[in-house]
Design an enzyme around this catalytic site. Structure first.
Site, PDB file in Angstrom:
ATOM      1  N   HIS A  18       0.840  -1.201   0.000  1.00  0.00           N
ATOM      2  CA  HIS A  18       0.000   0.000   0.000  1.00  0.00           C
ATOM      3  C   HIS A  18       0.879   1.257   0.000  1.00  0.00           C
ATOM      4  O   HIS A  18       0.596   2.215  -0.713  1.00  0.00           O
ATOM      5  CB  HIS A  18      -0.902   0.047   1.249  1.00  0.00           C
ATOM      6  CG  HIS A  18      -1.952  -1.032   1.314  1.00  0.00           C
ATOM      7  ND1 HIS A  18      -2.100  -1.857   2.396  1.00  0.00           N
ATOM      8  CD2 HIS A  18      -2.908  -1.405   0.433  1.00  0.00           C
ATOM      9  CE1 HIS A  18      -3.112  -2.690   2.183  1.00  0.00           C
ATOM     10  NE2 HIS A  18      -3.617  -2.442   1.003  1.00  0.00           N
ATOM     11  N   LYS A  42     -15.881  -8.105   4.651  1.00  0.00           N
ATOM     12  CA  LYS A  42     -14.715  -8.377   5.511  1.00  0.00           C
ATOM     13  C   LYS A  42     -14.993  -8.090   6.978  1.00  0.00           C
ATOM     14  O   LYS A  42     -15.747  -7.177   7.310  1.00  0.00           O
ATOM     15  CB  LYS A  42     -13.534  -7.505   5.065  1.00  0.00           C
ATOM     16  CG  LYS A  42     -12.988  -7.917   3.724  1.00  0.00           C
ATOM     17  CD  LYS A  42     -11.796  -7.068   3.332  1.00  0.00           C
ATOM     18  CE  LYS A  42     -11.288  -7.504   1.957  1.00  0.00           C
ATOM     19  NZ  LYS A  42     -10.240  -6.601   1.462  1.00  0.00           N
ATOM     20  N   ARG A  94      -2.528  -5.847  -8.420  1.00  0.00           N
ATOM     21  CA  ARG A  94      -1.379  -6.720  -8.213  1.00  0.00           C
ATOM     22  C   ARG A  94      -1.266  -7.796  -9.280  1.00  0.00           C
ATOM     23  O   ARG A  94      -0.213  -8.089  -9.785  1.00  0.00           O
ATOM     24  CB  ARG A  94      -1.436  -7.365  -6.830  1.00  0.00           C
ATOM     25  CG  ARG A  94      -1.275  -6.373  -5.699  1.00  0.00           C
ATOM     26  CD  ARG A  94      -1.856  -6.891  -4.429  1.00  0.00           C
ATOM     27  NE  ARG A  94      -3.265  -7.202  -4.618  1.00  0.00           N
ATOM     28  CZ  ARG A  94      -3.991  -7.920  -3.798  1.00  0.00           C
ATOM     29  NH1 ARG A  94      -3.446  -8.425  -2.723  1.00  0.00           N
ATOM     30  NH2 ARG A  94      -5.267  -8.139  -4.042  1.00  0.00           N
ATOM     31  N   SER A 132      -3.294  -7.983   2.839  1.00  0.00           N
ATOM     32  CA  SER A 132      -3.416  -7.835   4.289  1.00  0.00           C
ATOM     33  C   SER A 132      -3.761  -9.178   4.924  1.00  0.00           C
ATOM     34  O   SER A 132      -3.259  -9.508   6.011  1.00  0.00           O
ATOM     35  CB  SER A 132      -4.477  -6.792   4.620  1.00  0.00           C
ATOM     36  OG  SER A 132      -4.071  -5.540   4.128  1.00  0.00           O
TER      37      SER A 132
HETATM   38  N1  COA Z   1      -0.254  -4.044  -1.646  1.00  0.00           N
HETATM   39  C1  COA Z   1      -0.660  -4.954  -0.797  1.00  0.00           C
HETATM   40  N2  COA Z   1      -1.922  -5.371  -0.703  1.00  0.00           N
HETATM   41  C2  COA Z   1      -2.795  -4.809  -1.540  1.00  0.00           C
HETATM   42  C3  COA Z   1      -2.441  -3.848  -2.475  1.00  0.00           C
HETATM   43  C4  COA Z   1      -1.087  -3.466  -2.513  1.00  0.00           C
HETATM   44  N3  COA Z   1      -0.636  -2.575  -3.362  1.00  0.00           N
HETATM   45  N4  COA Z   1      -3.521  -3.489  -3.164  1.00  0.00           N
HETATM   46  C5  COA Z   1      -4.532  -4.208  -2.683  1.00  0.00           C
HETATM   47  N5  COA Z   1      -4.084  -5.008  -1.703  1.00  0.00           N
HETATM   48  C6  COA Z   1      -4.848  -5.990  -0.959  1.00  0.00           C
HETATM   49  C7  COA Z   1      -5.400  -5.465   0.309  1.00  0.00           C
HETATM   50  O1  COA Z   1      -4.498  -5.632   1.361  1.00  0.00           O
HETATM   51  C8  COA Z   1      -6.627  -6.307   0.457  1.00  0.00           C
HETATM   52  O2  COA Z   1      -6.249  -7.547   1.009  1.00  0.00           O
HETATM   53  P1  COA Z   1      -7.266  -8.441   1.829  1.00  0.00           P
HETATM   54  O3  COA Z   1      -8.368  -8.809   0.863  1.00  0.00           O
HETATM   55  O4  COA Z   1      -6.433  -9.568   2.261  1.00  0.00           O
HETATM   56  O5  COA Z   1      -7.788  -7.582   2.951  1.00  0.00           O
HETATM   57  C9  COA Z   1      -7.086  -6.530  -0.969  1.00  0.00           C
HETATM   58  O6  COA Z   1      -5.957  -6.364  -1.743  1.00  0.00           O
HETATM   59  C10 COA Z   1      -8.066  -5.550  -1.522  1.00  0.00           C
HETATM   60  O7  COA Z   1      -8.608  -4.832  -0.537  1.00  0.00           O
HETATM   61  P2  COA Z   1      -8.610  -3.263  -0.380  1.00  0.00           P
HETATM   62  O8  COA Z   1      -7.693  -2.580  -1.327  1.00  0.00           O
HETATM   63  O9  COA Z   1      -8.442  -2.951   1.046  1.00  0.00           O
HETATM   64  O10 COA Z   1     -10.011  -2.975  -0.883  1.00  0.00           O
HETATM   65  P3  COA Z   1     -11.340  -3.565  -0.400  1.00  0.00           P
HETATM   66  O11 COA Z   1     -11.851  -4.313  -1.568  1.00  0.00           O
HETATM   67  O12 COA Z   1     -11.269  -4.281   0.885  1.00  0.00           O
HETATM   68  O13 COA Z   1     -12.102  -2.214  -0.097  1.00  0.00           O
HETATM   69  C11 COA Z   1     -13.498  -0.360  -0.610  1.00  0.00           C
HETATM   70  C12 COA Z   1     -12.934  -1.703  -0.994  1.00  0.00           C
HETATM   71  C13 COA Z   1     -13.517  -0.064   0.885  1.00  0.00           C
HETATM   72  C14 COA Z   1     -12.704   0.693  -1.325  1.00  0.00           C
HETATM   73  C15 COA Z   1     -14.919  -0.486  -1.168  1.00  0.00           C
HETATM   74  O14 COA Z   1     -15.574  -1.588  -0.583  1.00  0.00           O
HETATM   75  C16 COA Z   1     -15.729   0.757  -0.971  1.00  0.00           C
HETATM   76  O15 COA Z   1     -15.519   1.739  -1.663  1.00  0.00           O
HETATM   77  N6  COA Z   1     -16.678   0.724  -0.017  1.00  0.00           N
HETATM   78  C17 COA Z   1     -17.571   1.824   0.266  1.00  0.00           C
HETATM   79  C18 COA Z   1     -18.948   1.622  -0.391  1.00  0.00           C
HETATM   80  C19 COA Z   1     -18.857   1.890  -1.851  1.00  0.00           C
HETATM   81  O16 COA Z   1     -18.842   3.030  -2.304  1.00  0.00           O
HETATM   82  N7  COA Z   1     -18.767   0.801  -2.632  1.00  0.00           N
HETATM   83  C20 COA Z   1     -18.519   0.856  -4.054  1.00  0.00           C
HETATM   84  C21 COA Z   1     -19.701   1.133  -4.899  1.00  0.00           C
HETATM   85  S1  COA Z   1     -21.150   0.260  -4.462  1.00  0.00           S
END
Ligand code: COA
Length: 163
Positions: A18, A42, A94, A132
């Site tokens: 990140h 999650k 990724r 993560s």
């Molecule tokens: N390095 C390491 N890990 C990375 C990474 C990087 N460069 N990029 C992504 N990841 C990993 C994260 O650690 C995470 O791992 P995990 O699944 O083991 O926790 C995973 O990839 C992706 O998760 P993250 O980037 O945290 O995104 P998310 O999918 O959990 O979160 C939100 C998404 C919060 C942005 C999204 O749900 C959101 O916008 N929610 C609000 C409601 C909304 O508007 N929704 C969209 C329209 S309906």
């Protein structure tokens, strides 16, 4: 105010991958807002406040950390982005396996707000396998994750899993 981008995620917890994306985004935008949200699929290990503090500590390591803001949001991401004056969403890609979900998310966000675009950045190859969840799994079983996360995160993971 210049070009403002929002980098949303669960950040449970923030990893070096990140941080790598934040550094790259800082080269493209004047301000980067790290937005800590909730993915309904999650169950986070750290509370939102804990995640906020971990990101705040981690960005102190960055030379341009003063151009990064950290915030907690709930509700729609695009609404929060508008409130912050950001018209770009940054997401890290990724592997090909990320693409389908990311495309869906980006297109839904575009449907919800046509003025906001999503920009995908690739992390350095050395972080490409990180997530993560995998970090939490290793830490829970006593594995050393010090090279993969900011030092404060390694410390907090140890505390969480020893209690
Ligand atoms: N390095 C390491 N890990 C990375 C990474 C990087 N460069 N990029 C992504 N990841 C990993 C994260 O650690 C995470 O791992 P995990 O699944 O083991 O926790 C995973 O990839 C992706 O998760 P993250 O980037 O945290 O995104 P998310 O999918 O959990 O979160 C939100 C998404 C919060 C942005 C999204 O749900 C959101 O916008 N929610 C609000 C409601 C909304 O508007 N929704 C969209 C329209 S309906």
């Amino acid at each position: 105010m210049g070009k403002v981008a929002i980098y949303p995620g669960t950040f449970d917890p923030i990893t070096n991958g990140h941080l790598d994306i934040i550094k790259r985004a800082l080269k493209l935008f004047d301000k980067v807002i790290v937005a800590i949200g909730e993915n309904p699929a999650k169950k986070p290990l750290f509370t939102k406040e804990e995640r906020l503090n971990l990101v705040k500590e981690a960005i102190k390591e960055l030379s341009d950390g003063d151009r990064v803001e950290v915030a907690i949001f709930s509700g729609l991401l695009v609404e929060f982005a508008k409130k912050c004056g950001a018209n770009v969403i940054v997401r890290g890609l990724r592997a090909v396996s990320d693409f389908e979900y990311e495309m869906q998310l980006a297109l839904m966000n575009r449907k919800l707000s046509n003025n906001i675009d999503t920009v995908f950045l690739l992390p350095s190859l050395k972080w490409i396998f990180l997530s993560s969840s995998i970090i939490k799994e290793a830490a829970k079983l006593g594995g050393n994750v010090e090279d993969l996360v900011p030092s404060i995160v390694a410390k907090k993971l140890k505390e969480k899993f020893s209690s």
